[in-house]
Design a protein around this motif. Structure first.
Motif, PDB file in Angstrom:
ATOM      1  N   GLU A 144      46.011  49.137  39.377  1.00 33.13           N
ATOM      2  CA  GLU A 144      45.850  48.008  40.288  1.00 33.13           C
ATOM      3  C   GLU A 144      44.508  48.116  40.996  1.00 33.13           C
ATOM      4  N   VAL A 145      43.770  47.041  40.966  1.00 35.16           N
ATOM      5  CA  VAL A 145      42.501  46.940  41.689  1.00 35.16           C
ATOM      6  C   VAL A 145      42.712  46.021  42.881  1.00 35.16           C
ATOM      7  N   SER A 146      42.305  46.458  44.056  1.00 35.57           N
ATOM      8  CA  SER A 146      42.405  45.599  45.237  1.00 35.57           C
ATOM      9  C   SER A 146      41.002  45.280  45.744  1.00 35.57           C
ATOM     10  N   LEU A 147      40.847  44.048  46.210  1.00 34.38           N
ATOM     11  CA  LEU A 147      39.565  43.557  46.714  1.00 34.38           C
ATOM     12  C   LEU A 147      39.808  42.752  47.985  1.00 34.38           C
ATOM     13  N   LEU A 193      43.900  36.420  32.404  1.00 37.22           N
ATOM     14  CA  LEU A 193      44.180  35.178  33.126  1.00 37.22           C
ATOM     15  C   LEU A 193      45.435  35.286  33.975  1.00 37.22           C
ATOM     16  N   ARG A 194      46.517  35.796  33.423  1.00 33.00           N
ATOM     17  CA  ARG A 194      47.760  35.885  34.196  1.00 33.00           C
ATOM     18  C   ARG A 194      47.602  36.845  35.376  1.00 33.00           C
ATOM     19  N   ALA A 195      46.838  37.918  35.192  1.00 31.48           N
ATOM     20  CA  ALA A 195      46.580  38.828  36.306  1.00 31.48           C
ATOM     21  C   ALA A 195      45.830  38.114  37.417  1.00 31.48           C
ATOM     22  N   ALA A 196      44.882  37.262  37.041  1.00 36.64           N
ATOM     23  CA  ALA A 196      44.128  36.501  38.040  1.00 36.64           C
ATOM     24  C   ALA A 196      45.030  35.517  38.773  1.00 36.64           C
ATOM     25  N   LEU A 197      45.876  34.810  38.028  1.00 41.75           N
ATOM     26  CA  LEU A 197      46.794  33.868  38.658  1.00 41.75           C
ATOM     27  C   LEU A 197      47.737  34.577  39.629  1.00 41.75           C
ATOM     28  N   SER A 198      48.258  35.711  39.212  1.00 39.52           N
ATOM     29  CA  SER A 198      49.157  36.469  40.082  1.00 39.52           C
ATOM     30  C   SER A 198      48.440  36.938  41.334  1.00 39.52           C
ATOM     31  N   ALA A 199      47.199  37.398  41.199  1.00 45.47           N
ATOM     32  CA  ALA A 199      46.430  37.872  42.349  1.00 45.47           C
ATOM     33  C   ALA A 199      46.185  36.763  43.359  1.00 45.47           C
ATOM     34  N   LEU A 200      46.083  35.537  42.884  1.00 48.69           N
ATOM     35  CA  LEU A 200      45.844  34.393  43.769  1.00 48.69           C
ATOM     36  C   LEU A 200      47.140  33.853  44.376  1.00 48.69           C
ATOM     37  N   GLY A 201      48.262  34.450  44.002  1.00 43.97           N
ATOM     38  CA  GLY A 201      49.519  34.077  44.630  1.00 43.97           C
ATOM     39  C   GLY A 201      50.177  32.860  44.060  1.00 43.97           C
ATOM     40  N   THR A 202      49.861  32.487  42.815  1.00 45.52           N
ATOM     41  CA  THR A 202      50.525  31.347  42.223  1.00 45.52           C
ATOM     42  C   THR A 202      51.953  31.719  41.854  1.00 45.52           C
ATOM     43  N   GLU A 203      52.883  30.835  42.130  1.00 44.15           N
ATOM     44  CA  GLU A 203      54.303  31.105  41.902  1.00 44.15           C
ATOM     45  C   GLU A 203      54.917  30.185  40.860  1.00 44.15           C
ATOM     46  N   HIS A 204      54.097  29.350  40.248  1.00 40.25           N
ATOM     47  CA  HIS A 204      54.638  28.355  39.323  1.00 40.25           C
ATOM     48  C   HIS A 204      53.992  28.485  37.948  1.00 40.25           C
ATOM     49  N   VAL A 205      53.761  29.715  37.511  1.00 39.44           N
ATOM     50  CA  VAL A 205      53.191  29.923  36.186  1.00 39.44           C
ATOM     51  C   VAL A 205      54.292  29.787  35.152  1.00 39.44           C
ATOM     52  N   ARG A 206      54.157  28.834  34.255  1.00 44.77           N
ATOM     53  CA  ARG A 206      55.186  28.633  33.226  1.00 44.77           C
ATOM     54  C   ARG A 206      55.220  29.841  32.305  1.00 44.77           C
ATOM     55  N   THR A 255      41.391  38.072  52.888  1.00 43.22           N
ATOM     56  CA  THR A 255      42.699  38.209  52.252  1.00 43.22           C
ATOM     57  C   THR A 255      42.586  39.197  51.106  1.00 43.22           C
ATOM     58  N   GLU A 256      43.449  40.190  51.082  1.00 44.85           N
ATOM     59  CA  GLU A 256      43.409  41.165  49.995  1.00 44.85           C
ATOM     60  C   GLU A 256      44.005  40.551  48.731  1.00 44.85           C
ATOM     61  N   ILE A 257      43.305  40.737  47.625  1.00 41.29           N
ATOM     62  CA  ILE A 257      43.851  40.339  46.332  1.00 41.29           C
ATOM     63  C   ILE A 257      44.077  41.594  45.505  1.00 41.29           C
ATOM     64  N   ARG A 258      45.178  41.607  44.758  1.00 41.74           N
ATOM     65  CA  ARG A 258      45.551  42.767  43.950  1.00 41.74           C
ATOM     66  C   ARG A 258      45.645  42.339  42.487  1.00 41.74           C
ATOM     67  N   LEU A 259      44.879  43.024  41.649  1.00 44.74           N
ATOM     68  CA  LEU A 259      44.798  42.701  40.238  1.00 44.74           C
ATOM     69  C   LEU A 259      45.414  43.824  39.414  1.00 44.74           C
ATOM     70  N   SER A 260      46.439  43.509  38.642  1.00 46.41           N
ATOM     71  CA  SER A 260      47.031  44.475  37.727  1.00 46.41           C
ATOM     72  C   SER A 260      46.266  44.405  36.407  1.00 46.41           C
ATOM     73  N   LEU A 261      45.496  45.445  36.105  1.00 45.84           N
ATOM     74  CA  LEU A 261      44.559  45.413  34.988  1.00 45.84           C
ATOM     75  C   LEU A 261      44.737  46.631  34.082  1.00 45.84           C
ATOM     76  N   PRO A 262      44.404  46.512  32.811  1.00 48.00           N
ATOM     77  CA  PRO A 262      44.475  47.665  31.914  1.00 48.00           C
ATOM     78  C   PRO A 262      43.328  48.642  32.205  1.00 48.00           C
ATOM     79  N   PRO A 263      43.444  49.883  31.744  1.00 42.78           N
ATOM     80  CA  PRO A 263      42.387  50.868  31.968  1.00 42.78           C
ATOM     81  C   PRO A 263      41.043  50.392  31.423  1.00 42.78           C
ATOM     82  N   ARG A 264      39.997  50.661  32.189  1.00 45.61           N
ATOM     83  CA  ARG A 264      38.617  50.347  31.811  1.00 45.61           C
ATOM     84  C   ARG A 264      38.356  48.852  31.674  1.00 45.61           C
ATOM     85  N   CYS A 265      39.189  48.050  32.268  1.00 44.07           N
ATOM     86  CA  CYS A 265      38.969  46.605  32.239  1.00 44.07           C
ATOM     87  C   CYS A 265      37.705  46.249  33.019  1.00 44.07           C
TER      88      CYS A 265
END
Length: 227
Positions: A193-196, A212-225, A141-151
């Protein structure tokens, strides 16, 4: 099928017995308001001034004070073939778990937790420490991480794994990862965006805690308060 002792439509904050910074707990609770303690994590909850919804484990690390205070929410699982972390994960139904107090104490305990992560990637459990967020990448499964430069993007295999990537300074194509061979720590994001994608379960992804929020989004969580 395992009986679910705790069910939530939102994230769960799971506390272990290791050190937990109050600021880290506040951050976790803002995203995952229901608290569960894994065995001795109940004593950590007392120190933090928190009452867990449930205490799950074999309960052999629980103090007398915690037993008395949380007597109405203790769930003893006596088998010794799994860790208390695993016992708790198996009996929780939630979109994700933010796990604190599992990586800053004993090294053998932390290794057992990471082993459990790759065995149960479908649980979407993320280990939080003062510096890092760690999660198991799903297989095929491809995961996509929205990350800042040089993260920083570190990859550590807990099994033999190969994969593909985009947006990393050092691409991972053609690398045969394994715990006793090639690893992928301290890679760097070069694109927004980094894809793995990995062929097998077994790869841990390690990011700065601020992602953390980038990781949660990459895992497809839809209930982040607060998202």
């Amino acid at each position: 099928m395992e009986t679910k002792l705790v069910e939530s439509l939102h994230g769960i904050t799971l506390i272990g017995g290791g050190p937990v910074q109050p600021a880290l707990m506040t951050e976790a609770l803002a995203l995952a308001p229901t608290v569960v303690a894994a065995d001795g994590g109940a004593d950590r909850a007392i120190k933090l001034g928190i009452t867990p919804h449930a205490v799950i484990g074999d309960l052999d690390s629980l103090s007398r004070a915690a037993r008395q205070r949380f007597a109405d929410r203790l769930h003893r699982i006596p088998e010794q073939s799994s860790t208390d972390f695993d016992k708790a994960l198996r009996h929780i139904s939630a979109p994700f778990c933010l796990c604190l107090g599992f990586s800053g104490g004993r090294v053998d305990h932390a290794l057992a937790v990471f082993n459990c992560l790759v065995q149960r990637p479908g649980r979407r459990a993320l280990i939080l420490s003062p510096s890092d967020v760690v999660f198991a990448a799903p297989a095929q499964t491809e995961i996509r991480l929205s990350l800042p430069p040089r993260c920083r993007v570190s990859l550590f295999p807990m099994a033999a794994v190969t994969g593909t990537s985009a947006g990393l300074r050092w691409p991972i194509e053609g690398i045969s990862f394994s715990p006793a061979g090639a690893i992928g720590t301290s890679n760097i994001a070069t694109a927004p965006e980094v894809s793995l994608r990995f062929d097998q379960p077994g790869m841990l992804v390690i990011l700065p805690r601020a992602q953390l929020r980038a990781a949660l989004s990459a895992l497809g969580t839809e209930h982040v308060r607060g998202k």
